[in-house]
Design a protein around this motif. Sequence first.
Motif, mmCIF file in Angstrom:
data_model
loop_
_atom_site.group_PDB
_atom_site.id
_atom_site.type_symbol
_atom_site.label_atom_id
_atom_site.label_comp_id
_atom_site.label_asym_id
_atom_site.label_seq_id
_atom_site.Cartn_x
_atom_site.Cartn_y
_atom_site.Cartn_z
ATOM 1 N N LEU A 78 0.836 -1.189 0.000
ATOM 2 C CA LEU A 78 0.000 0.000 0.000
ATOM 3 C C LEU A 78 0.873 1.242 0.000
ATOM 4 C CD1 LEU A 78 -2.450 -1.195 2.766
ATOM 5 C CD2 LEU A 78 -2.848 -1.230 0.313
ATOM 6 N N GLN A 79 0.337 2.305 -0.548
ATOM 7 C CA GLN A 79 1.046 3.573 -0.603
ATOM 8 C C GLN A 79 0.236 4.582 0.202
ATOM 9 O OE1 GLN A 79 1.396 5.158 -4.562
ATOM 10 N NE2 GLN A 79 3.494 5.761 -4.157
ATOM 11 N N LEU A 80 0.897 5.294 1.077
ATOM 12 C CA LEU A 80 0.245 6.292 1.915
ATOM 13 C C LEU A 80 0.183 7.607 1.169
ATOM 14 C CD1 LEU A 80 -0.874 7.006 4.724
ATOM 15 C CD2 LEU A 80 1.449 7.676 5.344
ATOM 16 N N LYS A 81 -1.025 8.162 1.062
ATOM 17 C CA LYS A 81 -1.221 9.455 0.415
ATOM 18 C C LYS A 81 -2.020 10.329 1.360
ATOM 19 C CE LYS A 81 -0.716 8.010 -4.258
ATOM 20 N NZ LYS A 81 -0.754 8.553 -5.561
ATOM 21 N N HIS A 82 -2.052 11.619 1.078
ATOM 22 C CA HIS A 82 -2.808 12.566 1.885
ATOM 23 C C HIS A 82 -3.733 13.357 0.976
ATOM 24 C CE1 HIS A 82 0.700 11.678 4.390
ATOM 25 N NE2 HIS A 82 -0.106 11.924 5.409
ATOM 26 N N ASP A 83 -4.971 13.583 1.437
ATOM 27 C CA ASP A 83 -5.899 14.383 0.649
ATOM 28 C C ASP A 83 -5.645 15.873 0.892
ATOM 29 O OD1 ASP A 83 -6.991 14.841 3.123
ATOM 30 O OD2 ASP A 83 -8.892 13.843 2.714
#
Length: 61
Positions: free
Chosen positions: A40-45
């Motif tokens: 999984l890749q952590l992203k931020h909105d």
Amino acid sequence: MLWSTLYHKIGKQPSKVTQHTHVYAILENPKTHRTEKVFLQLKHDASGRPYLVQDFSRSRD
């Protein structure tokens, strides 16, 4: 682990740790009884909340 628990654990991590540590989920298919490691890749909105998306470049078929 519930998604809300994971969300709170991710939110408490320092940003440097989350940028340099690979995240994966171990999923088990109940029909075939096979386990699969999904990276999984952590992203931020836009508001800064973290969310996870599947990292296809690291996942194996």
